[in-house]
Write a protein that holds these residues in place. Structure first.
Motif, short mmCIF file in Angstrom:
data_model
loop_
_atom_site.label_atom_id
_atom_site.label_comp_id
_atom_site.label_asym_id
_atom_site.label_seq_id
_atom_site.Cartn_x
_atom_site.Cartn_y
_atom_site.Cartn_z
N GLU A 134 32.94 30.68 63.90
CA GLU A 134 34.13 30.08 64.49
C GLU A 134 35.00 29.42 63.42
O GLU A 134 36.24 29.51 63.46
N LEU A 135 34.35 28.76 62.46
CA LEU A 135 35.10 28.11 61.38
C LEU A 135 35.80 29.16 60.51
O LEU A 135 36.95 28.96 60.10
N ARG A 136 35.12 30.24 60.22
CA ARG A 136 35.72 31.30 59.42
C ARG A 136 36.94 31.89 60.13
O ARG A 136 37.97 32.15 59.51
N GLU A 137 36.82 32.07 61.43
CA GLU A 137 37.95 32.61 62.18
C GLU A 137 39.13 31.65 62.18
O GLU A 137 40.28 32.05 62.04
N ALA A 138 38.84 30.34 62.31
CA ALA A 138 39.91 29.35 62.34
C ALA A 138 40.58 29.18 60.99
O ALA A 138 41.82 29.05 60.90
N LEU A 139 39.80 29.20 59.92
CA LEU A 139 40.35 28.98 58.58
C LEU A 139 40.90 30.26 57.96
O LEU A 139 41.77 30.21 57.10
N ASP A 140 40.36 31.40 58.38
CA ASP A 140 40.85 32.73 57.97
C ASP A 140 40.94 32.90 56.45
O ASP A 140 41.99 33.29 55.94
N PRO A 141 39.86 32.61 55.71
CA PRO A 141 39.89 32.86 54.28
C PRO A 141 39.66 34.33 53.98
O PRO A 141 39.39 35.12 54.90
N ASP A 142 39.72 34.70 52.72
CA ASP A 142 39.35 36.04 52.30
C ASP A 142 37.91 36.32 52.75
O ASP A 142 37.06 35.41 52.71
N PRO A 143 37.62 37.54 53.20
CA PRO A 143 36.27 37.83 53.71
C PRO A 143 35.15 37.50 52.72
O PRO A 143 34.03 37.19 53.13
N ALA A 144 35.44 37.54 51.42
CA ALA A 144 34.40 37.27 50.42
C ALA A 144 34.19 35.78 50.19
O ALA A 144 33.21 35.38 49.55
N THR A 145 35.08 34.94 50.70
CA THR A 145 35.00 33.50 50.45
C THR A 145 33.88 32.88 51.29
O THR A 145 33.89 32.99 52.51
N PRO A 146 32.92 32.20 50.66
CA PRO A 146 31.84 31.57 51.42
C PRO A 146 32.37 30.42 52.29
O PRO A 146 33.24 29.66 51.87
N VAL A 147 31.84 30.31 53.51
CA VAL A 147 32.15 29.20 54.41
C VAL A 147 30.82 28.63 54.89
O VAL A 147 29.94 29.39 55.34
N ALA A 148 30.66 27.32 54.80
CA ALA A 148 29.40 26.69 55.19
C ALA A 148 29.67 25.31 55.78
O ALA A 148 30.76 24.76 55.62
N VAL A 149 28.68 24.77 56.46
CA VAL A 149 28.73 23.40 56.97
C VAL A 149 27.76 22.57 56.13
O VAL A 149 26.66 23.02 55.80
N CYS A 150 28.19 21.36 55.73
CA CYS A 150 27.30 20.52 54.94
C CYS A 150 27.49 19.06 55.33
O CYS A 150 28.42 18.71 56.05
N ASP A 151 26.58 18.25 54.85
CA ASP A 151 26.69 16.80 54.99
C ASP A 151 26.73 16.25 53.58
O ASP A 151 25.72 16.31 52.86
N VAL A 152 27.89 15.72 53.16
CA VAL A 152 28.07 15.33 51.76
C VAL A 152 27.21 14.13 51.38
O VAL A 152 27.13 13.78 50.20
N ARG A 153 26.52 13.52 52.34
CA ARG A 153 25.64 12.39 52.04
C ARG A 153 24.25 12.85 51.59
O ARG A 153 23.47 12.04 51.08
N HIS A 154 23.96 14.14 51.78
CA HIS A 154 22.61 14.63 51.51
C HIS A 154 22.62 15.65 50.37
O HIS A 154 23.34 16.64 50.40
N GLU A 155 21.78 15.40 49.39
CA GLU A 155 21.76 16.22 48.18
C GLU A 155 21.45 17.68 48.44
O GLU A 155 22.12 18.57 47.92
N ALA A 156 20.45 17.95 49.27
CA ALA A 156 20.06 19.34 49.52
C ALA A 156 21.20 20.11 50.17
O ALA A 156 21.43 21.29 49.87
N SER A 157 21.92 19.46 51.08
CA SER A 157 23.04 20.11 51.75
C SER A 157 24.16 20.41 50.77
O SER A 157 24.74 21.50 50.77
N CYS A 158 24.47 19.45 49.90
CA CYS A 158 25.51 19.65 48.89
C CYS A 158 25.11 20.74 47.91
O CYS A 158 25.92 21.59 47.51
#
Length: 210
Positions: free
Chosen positions: A158-182
């Motif tokens: 859903e985020l990729r569809e809304a943001l509509d980047p180039d198909p090769a551009t990675p899209v992910a969800v993260c929590d910037v407070r957590h090292e592993a997620s970043c």
């Protein structure tokens, strides 16, 4: 590239003597999206911040409705360092999010290998201008949607569809407070940059090429 390799090393003011290569990465996004926190979380050294207090003079130009607790803003850059392995180090440059400081982006982007675009689901539209600026700079990038506690939750599709980047551009969800997620989204960015470079879509400066 395995996230397990991103174990934070003992803090040192100096780069390990085995390091032979470095890469400059921009961390960009609208004001209040979490760029400073991301750099803080990922940096193995004490980060450098250039922050100033927000005052009533900025109320007419800075929209803080979704970040009412924000009392400072980055006016030049955030800087951190992350060693990937015994031969490669990343230098992280967080850019100012306030629109009036975006003239600094071109200077900060000089010799950068790529950019991480941070986004917020409560105001995804604010990310379009950021993505346009990064594309104008000619930098490959990945998008990381910061998972604020009170923000709407969407799937990556859903985020990729809304943001509509180039198909090769990675899209992910993260929590910037957590090292592993970043670390996970940074690995996706580095792998994307490597793929773009090998495909000839980005001519990196040889002094910072991975």
């Amino acid at each position: 590239m395995d996230s397990a390799a991103w174990t934070l090393p003992p803090e040192s003011a100096y780069v390990a003597p085995t390091v032979r290569r470095s890469a400059k990465i921009l961390v960009v996004g609208p004001a209040g999206v979490g760029k400073t926190t991301f750099v803080d979380t990922m940096s193995e050294i004490e980060p450098l911040h250039t922050e100033e207090s927000l005052t009533s003079a900025s109320e007419s130009v800075d929209d803080l409705r979704l970040t009412p607790a924000k009392s400072t803003t980055t006016v030049a850059l955030d800087f951190g360092r992350r060693t990937l392995n015994d031969q490669l180090v990343l230098y992280l440059f967080g850019t100012p999010g306030q629109q009036r400081f975006t003239y600094l982006w071109r200077t900060l982007a000089r010799n950068a290998l790529g950019a991480l675009v941070l986004a917020d689901t409560r105001r995804l539209a604010d990310s379009f201008e950021v993505m346009d600026r990064v594309e104008d700079l000619g930098l490959p990038y990945a998008i990381a949607v910061n998972a604020f506690d009170d923000a709407p939750v969407h799937t990556v599709a859903e985020l990729r569809e809304a943001l509509d980047p180039d198909p090769a551009t990675p899209v992910a969800v993260c929590d910037v407070r957590h090292e592993a997620s970043c670390a996970r989204v940074m690995i996706e960015l580095v792998e994307h940059v490597l793929a773009a470079s090998s495909a000839g879509r980005h001519a990196a400066d040889p002094t910072v090429r991975l």
